[in-house]
Design a protein around this motif. Structure first.
Motif, PDB file in Angstrom:
ATOM      1  N   LEU A 246      49.195  35.554  42.260  1.00  0.00           N
ATOM      2  CA  LEU A 246      50.045  34.890  41.271  1.00  0.00           C
ATOM      3  C   LEU A 246      49.822  35.454  39.873  1.00  0.00           C
ATOM      4  O   LEU A 246      50.751  35.962  39.249  1.00  0.00           O
ATOM      5  CB  LEU A 246      49.747  33.385  41.303  1.00  0.00           C
ATOM      6  N   ILE A 247      48.589  35.349  39.402  1.00  0.00           N
ATOM      7  CA  ILE A 247      48.362  35.942  38.091  1.00  0.00           C
ATOM      8  C   ILE A 247      47.359  37.082  38.160  1.00  0.00           C
ATOM      9  O   ILE A 247      47.194  37.826  37.214  1.00  0.00           O
ATOM     10  CB  ILE A 247      47.880  34.911  37.044  1.00  0.00           C
ATOM     11  N   GLU A 248      46.707  37.243  39.296  1.00  0.00           N
ATOM     12  CA  GLU A 248      45.752  38.325  39.387  1.00  0.00           C
ATOM     13  C   GLU A 248      45.884  38.966  40.750  1.00  0.00           C
ATOM     14  O   GLU A 248      45.909  38.266  41.765  1.00  0.00           O
ATOM     15  CB  GLU A 248      44.331  37.788  39.193  1.00  0.00           C
ATOM     16  N   ASP A 249      45.970  40.309  40.764  1.00  0.00           N
ATOM     17  CA  ASP A 249      46.077  40.999  42.042  1.00  0.00           C
ATOM     18  C   ASP A 249      44.698  41.188  42.632  1.00  0.00           C
ATOM     19  O   ASP A 249      43.702  41.186  41.918  1.00  0.00           O
ATOM     20  CB  ASP A 249      46.721  42.379  41.836  1.00  0.00           C
TER      21      ASP A 249
ATOM     22  N   TYR B   1      41.496  28.942  32.180  1.00  0.00           N
ATOM     23  CA  TYR B   1      42.524  28.666  31.195  1.00  0.00           C
ATOM     24  C   TYR B   1      43.860  29.273  31.636  1.00  0.00           C
ATOM     25  O   TYR B   1      44.905  28.622  31.645  1.00  0.00           O
ATOM     26  CB  TYR B   1      42.096  29.221  29.834  1.00  0.00           C
ATOM     27  N   TYR B   2      43.807  30.557  32.032  1.00  0.00           N
ATOM     28  CA  TYR B   2      45.052  31.214  32.422  1.00  0.00           C
ATOM     29  C   TYR B   2      45.634  30.600  33.687  1.00  0.00           C
ATOM     30  O   TYR B   2      46.840  30.452  33.821  1.00  0.00           O
ATOM     31  CB  TYR B   2      44.833  32.722  32.638  1.00  0.00           C
ATOM     32  N   GLU B   3      44.736  30.232  34.603  1.00  0.00           N
ATOM     33  CA  GLU B   3      45.242  29.605  35.818  1.00  0.00           C
ATOM     34  C   GLU B   3      45.936  28.284  35.500  1.00  0.00           C
ATOM     35  O   GLU B   3      46.968  27.956  36.078  1.00  0.00           O
ATOM     36  CB  GLU B   3      44.103  29.391  36.818  1.00  0.00           C
TER      37      GLU B   3
ATOM     38  N   LEU C  86      51.747  36.237  31.168  1.00  0.00           N
ATOM     39  CA  LEU C  86      50.361  35.838  31.385  1.00  0.00           C
ATOM     40  C   LEU C  86      49.526  37.008  31.884  1.00  0.00           C
ATOM     41  O   LEU C  86      48.409  37.236  31.433  1.00  0.00           O
ATOM     42  CB  LEU C  86      50.300  34.688  32.398  1.00  0.00           C
ATOM     43  N   ARG C  87      50.109  37.756  32.839  1.00  0.00           N
ATOM     44  CA  ARG C  87      49.399  38.901  33.391  1.00  0.00           C
ATOM     45  C   ARG C  87      49.070  39.915  32.287  1.00  0.00           C
ATOM     46  O   ARG C  87      47.994  40.492  32.255  1.00  0.00           O
ATOM     47  CB  ARG C  87      50.283  39.616  34.418  1.00  0.00           C
ATOM     48  N   ARG C  88      50.034  40.108  31.414  1.00  0.00           N
ATOM     49  CA  ARG C  88      49.813  41.072  30.346  1.00  0.00           C
ATOM     50  C   ARG C  88      48.692  40.605  29.431  1.00  0.00           C
ATOM     51  O   ARG C  88      47.837  41.382  29.015  1.00  0.00           O
ATOM     52  CB  ARG C  88      51.109  41.246  29.555  1.00  0.00           C
ATOM     53  N   LYS C  89      48.714  39.288  29.145  1.00  0.00           N
ATOM     54  CA  LYS C  89      47.658  38.768  28.271  1.00  0.00           C
ATOM     55  C   LYS C  89      46.288  38.940  28.912  1.00  0.00           C
ATOM     56  O   LYS C  89      45.315  39.311  28.251  1.00  0.00           O
ATOM     57  CB  LYS C  89      47.916  37.288  27.982  1.00  0.00           C
ATOM     58  N   ILE C  90      46.248  38.671  30.207  1.00  0.00           N
ATOM     59  CA  ILE C  90      44.975  38.830  30.917  1.00  0.00           C
ATOM     60  C   ILE C  90      44.509  40.279  30.838  1.00  0.00           C
ATOM     61  O   ILE C  90      43.351  40.568  30.536  1.00  0.00           O
ATOM     62  CB  ILE C  90      45.127  38.403  32.390  1.00  0.00           C
ATOM     63  N   LYS C  91      45.468  41.174  31.077  1.00  0.00           N
ATOM     64  CA  LYS C  91      45.129  42.591  31.083  1.00  0.00           C
ATOM     65  C   LYS C  91      44.570  43.008  29.720  1.00  0.00           C
ATOM     66  O   LYS C  91      43.564  43.701  29.626  1.00  0.00           O
ATOM     67  CB  LYS C  91      46.391  43.392  31.390  1.00  0.00           C
TER      68      LYS C  91
ATOM     69  N   GLN D 140      51.129  45.588  23.125  1.00  0.00           N
ATOM     70  CA  GLN D 140      52.246  45.048  23.870  1.00  0.00           C
ATOM     71  C   GLN D 140      52.863  43.812  23.250  1.00  0.00           C
ATOM     72  O   GLN D 140      53.678  43.165  23.847  1.00  0.00           O
ATOM     73  CB  GLN D 140      51.906  44.807  25.333  1.00  0.00           C
ATOM     74  N   GLN D 141      52.451  43.529  22.022  1.00  0.00           N
ATOM     75  CA  GLN D 141      53.123  42.454  21.337  1.00  0.00           C
ATOM     76  C   GLN D 141      54.598  42.816  21.231  1.00  0.00           C
ATOM     77  O   GLN D 141      54.929  43.877  20.713  1.00  0.00           O
ATOM     78  CB  GLN D 141      52.558  42.314  19.918  1.00  0.00           C
TER      79      GLN D 141
END
Lengths: 110, 842
Positions: B348-351, B565-567, B661-666, B718-719
């Protein structure tokens, strides 16, 4: 076997190398004793090789390529900036820099 | 068992292929061995060793292609390698490839092999060229005079293959040889005989080496021969002394150098043989090569022909080759899709680690494979240049310029391959330095080729130029494409007069080959070979390194709290989605466990639609998705179905939420990764060049492969990516509030231009120099230079308040002036040396 490019182990090679100098005629022969060098032949002109003043690998390579004393040699052309010369010897063309060319003594054709 | 019996039993023969450069050795080799060959290095040195084989019934013939040499002395590495191979391996036959157009010189080599007592078979190659020049060779006479078999061949057309094989067969099965020609050294014979007798004193030496040959070599004062005698003979030292004194005696007696005398004897015999066997039609017309050269090498016109050639190469390979990648890229994209489908589905948010790692590797490989069409064209053109004989002429025209900077005329090819103006690759560039005979220049070339503008550097250049130098675009591009060659020349000069000073140099003695029409087969084979080498070497290394970079970016990863938090954020989004679709009749299809597969399906569909071209392509994508997912397709593409539309809209929202969200995590992951730490810890130093940690990371990661610099920047800046802004706009926005200006950009540009070669190229440096230390040097030195230049320009620019473009002009001016000064100093000093030798008749 030694490694040719290992510059950190310089003595492996160059030390042995340097001694090789006396393979040819004694270098640094007084200039005044010299006659005409290849540089004195105009483009398009020709002459006969008398002897070499170079030593070691250069001399060997020149001999291999047919720059044998007594052969006729012709200056075909020079490059745009005047440095490598194109010479014809024994039917094919060889290029030389001026620094090598003036170490070849020539005489006029008879 | 008798010696003859042994010969009959043997079913594996070793054949050495020897001959002079440009005699067509390689074509003969290909003709004999066909596809059955491989290239290796001779142990301990970086000279190519080509080994191949062919069979005749049960008998196997192993063919070794020796390096092309003019003679078998011990002056050059190639010659030593060839000679050592002959002496150590003692091949059953030496096939001597001769150039029929200059028989006299070729015979010089043949004599040396014969003197070493090897059974020789001569392949008289290039008979067609000789014929076209009106030269005819009397083969019978030549065979009789030499005492060995002579076979006429035309290697390029495969003529004479069977005859040559038959001659080899005859030669290995022969019981006794007809006595080959012996060279008469007249006045030296006494000395040779005397030395030979002395050498025979130690019986073991005669088994290993031909004694007459050793005796002659001692008189020639050959170092290796002296070494052999000194170490392997009981009275070695004494014999060497004796040889030396005899040598001096002879010179005093006759006033001729012994070496010269020996060469002259061989030359006289060669002359006799040529006079007896070769008849030349007496035509006064100039050979065709000469007529072409009168124009192409004309003192005034040569530079124009050269520029035109470089321009054509650039246009055909880079511009047109780039067009070709439009057709090849979809194939690579498809490959990525296939891999993506095989791997476990996206989370979902993390591969999963496996998925992200595999995709990362595929992506890095793809960026490199994308250049394959360009390289193929480039290599084909280069092969044409080499085969036609123009490459040697380029070296002739440019030698003076290169020589002033400690390089060699033959450095041209590596520089062109490396990308003089734009586009190219340092890997083939470094590979092609193999042909440079001058070791000092060769190393200098290897170390400076990476400064050229390789294809992978272009994206960052264009990116920075578009953002910071938009108004001076053409000037900035001109600056980039020429400053690199100027800097490469200056650095080459610095290297050759410091670290490389003690290295051997060789003069520029080059045979000017005649023009040949290149053959399709030869060109295709060479370019395929080089392209494959690129794919293989670069592929394996870059993939391995991309793995390291990946781990450095991936670990240590985010803390549990941040992940929680991200989850949480994601579950919020999912809850919103659920509430939206709950009422719809499709609700059961899309909630709970079914949500994630649908979301992935949706993303895949979007990507497939994006990659498809035209209406037909889109329709094809539609139908294939419809076929695979009959129930869900309506949610992907709701046509008139109101309920489905609602779900689709919610799905789109969820998808974009997930992406952001994925981008923020990355981003956070990179910031806290090992790489991020390195980037930050370097900031105190790199601030002098104006680099912040993001630039640091981009530059470091570009070491693995240049392309990653832009890719990494894309992740870091990536903003605004969600608003469909280009990377240019995003970087521009961000730089406004962190104060990055054109001066920073210039510093990055300069550093990037002078920065160490990418990993693949560094490995190539290792391969070509055969030394890890050089490889290390190739990394450390340019980094220091690049950083020094970048910080100087940046700090100076800041101090005087100059803008990027002003500094750019200033730097260009200074670099150009330095280069000019070096060239002029070299010219004056060499002129002075030459002037001291001016001949003054009386």
């Amino acid at each position: 076997m030694f490694n040719k490019f290992d510059f950190f182990d310089r003595e492996v090679f160059s030390g042995r190398r340097r001694k090789r100098g006396f393979g040819g005629r004694k270098q640094g022969k007084s200039c005044s004793m010299r006659g005409k060098s290849l540089l004195d032949i105009p483009v398009g002109g020709s002459a006969v090789i008398r002897r070499h003043f170079s030593g070691g690998a250069v001399r060997q390579r020149l001999l291999d390529l047919g720059f044998v004393p007594g052969r006729k040699i012709e200056v075909v052309r020079v490059a745009t900036l005047g440095c490598p010369l194109e010479l014809r010897v024994a039917g094919y063309c060889v290029t030389l820099r001026r620094t090598e060319a003036y170490q070849i003594e020539v005489e006029d054709e008879r | 068992m008798s010696a003859d019996g042994k010969r009959m039993m043997k079913d594996n023969f070793l054949i050495a292929l020897a001959g002079q450069q440009n005699a067509g050795k390689s074509t003969t080799y290909n003709m004999l061995t066909g596809a059955n060959q491989h290239v290796a290095n001779y142990p301990g040195v970086t000279v190519d060793k080509k080994v191949g084989s062919y069979r005749e019934g049960k008998v196997r013939y192993e063919v070794v292609d020796l390096p092309g040499t003019y003679s078998l002395t011990s002056f050059s590495l190639e010659e030593r390698v060839s000679r050592e191979f002959l002496l150590e391996e003692k091949p059953d036959v030496v096939v001597n490839v001769m150039d029929a157009t200059c028989l006299r010189r070729s015979l010089y080599f043949t004599f040396q092999v014969l003197e070493m007592n090897f059974p020789v078979t001569v392949a008289l190659n290039m008979m067609d060229v000789a014929e076209s020049q009106g030269i005819s060779v009397d083969l019978k006479e030549l065979t009789a005079r030499l005492g060995v078999d002579v076979v006429a061949t035309v290697g390029r057309k495969g003529k004479g293959k069977q005859a040559l094989k038959a001659a080899i067969r005859k030669s290995v099965q022969q019981e006794s040889y007809s006595r080959p020609v012996a060279i008469d050294y007249n006045d030296l014979e006494v000395h040779i005989q005397a030395l030979e007798d002395m050498l025979a004193g130690d019986a073991s030496l005669g088994v290993l080496y031909p004694l007459r040959w050793l005796a002659i070599k001692l008189l020639e004062n050959d170092t290796e021969a002296r070494h052999i005698v000194e170490t392997k003979h009981a009275d070695g030292k004494m014999i060497v002394e004796e040889a030396l004194s005899r040598r001096l005696d002879f010179e005093n007696e006759s006033d001729v150098d012994t070496g010269d005398y020996i060469v002259a004897c061989r030359d006289r015999l060669a002359g006799e043989i040529v006079d007896a066997c070769v008849s030349k039609e007496d035509d006064s017309k100039q050979p065709i090569s000469e007529r072409i050269d009168r124009w192409v090498l004309n003192r005034a016109l040569a530079p124009f022909f050269l520029l035109a050639t470089v321009y054509i190469i650039y246009e055909l390979s880079i511009v047109q080759g780039y067009e070709l990648t439009k057709y090849t890229w979809p194939i690579l994209a498809k490959f990525r899709d296939i891999v993506a489908n095989i791997l476990p589905a996206a989370g979902l948010i993390e591969d999963s680690l496996l998925r992200s790692m595999a995709l990362w590797m595929v992506d890095s490989a793809n960026t490199l494979l994308n250049y394959v069409p360009i390289f193929f064209i480039l290599f084909a053109l280069i092969a044409i240049l080499e085969d036609s004989g123009y490459m040697a002429r380029i070296a002739f025209i440019l030698d003076r310029i290169f020589h002033s900077f400690g390089l060699h005329g033959q450095s041209t090819l590596p520089f062109i391959l490396g990308g003089v103006f734009a586009g190219g690759c340092a890997v083939p560039g470094i590979m092609s330095t193999k042909g440079i005979p001058d070791e000092r220049s060769r190393l200098a070339t290897i170390l400076t080729v990476p400064f050229m503008n390789c294809l992978a550097k272009i994206p960052l250049y264009t990116l920075l130029v578009n953002i910071y130098f938009a108004e001076h675009k053409s000037w900035a591009m001109f600056f980039i494409s020429t400053i690199t060659i100027i800097m490469a020349l200056i650095i080459a000069k610095v290297l050759t007069s410091t670290v490389l000073k003690g290295r051997e140099t060789a003069p520029f003695i080059m045979e000017m080959p005649n023009y040949h029409a290149p053959t399709m087969f030869g060109v295709a084979q060479r370019s395929l070979e080089r392209t494959w080498e690129y794919i293989k070497k670069v592929g394996s290394i870059v993939v391995a390194v991309s793995l390291c970079v990946f781990s450095l970016l991936q670990f240590p990863g985010l803390s549990d709290e941040r992940m929680d938090y991200y989850e949480g954020e994601m579950s919020k989004a999912v809850a919103v989605f659920d509430s939206k679709v709950a009422a719809s009749p499709y609700g059961g299809l899309v909630t709970g466990d079914k949500m994630l597969p649908l979301l992935n399906l949706y993303d895949n569909y979007k990507r497939a639609r994006m990659n498809s071209s035209g209406r037909e392509g889109a329709a094809r994508v539609d139908s294939s998705f419809k076929e695979a997912n009959p129930d869900l397709f309506v949610l992907l593409k709701p046509r008139g179905d109101k309920e489905a539309k609602v779900v689709n809209r919610a799905l789109r929202k969820l998808s974009s939420e997930r992406k952001s969200l994925r981008r923020k995590i990355k981003e956070e992951k990179i910031k806290t990764s090992f790489f991020g730490m390195i980037g930050r810890s370097l900031e105190p130093v790199t601030q002098y060049a104006g680099f912040d940690w993001k630039v640091n990371i981009a530059l470091i990661s570009s070491f693995a492969a240049r392309e990653s610099s832009v890719a990494t920047m894309g992740v870091l800046y990536q903003q605004g990516a969600d608003d469909n802004q280009t990377l240019e706009q995003r970087m521009d926005n961000e730089s406004e509030h962190n104060g990055m200006n054109s001066l920073h950009a210039l510093a990055v540009l300069l550093f990037f231009a002078l920065y160490p070669p990418c990993l693949a190229a560094t490995i190539m440096v290792k391969v070509q120099t055969g030394s890890w230390k050089w490889m290390l040097f190739a990394i450390v030195f340019p980094t220091a230079v690049g950083f020094g230049v970048a910080s100087t320009v940046f700090t100076l620019g800041n101090a005087i308040g100059a803008s990027g473009i002003t500094m750019m002009k200033g730097f260009y001016f200074v670099a150009f002036a330095v280069a000019l000064l070096i060239a002029l100093v070299h010219k004056f000093s060499s002129d002075r040396v030459a002037a001291s030798y001016v001949y003054q008749p009386e």
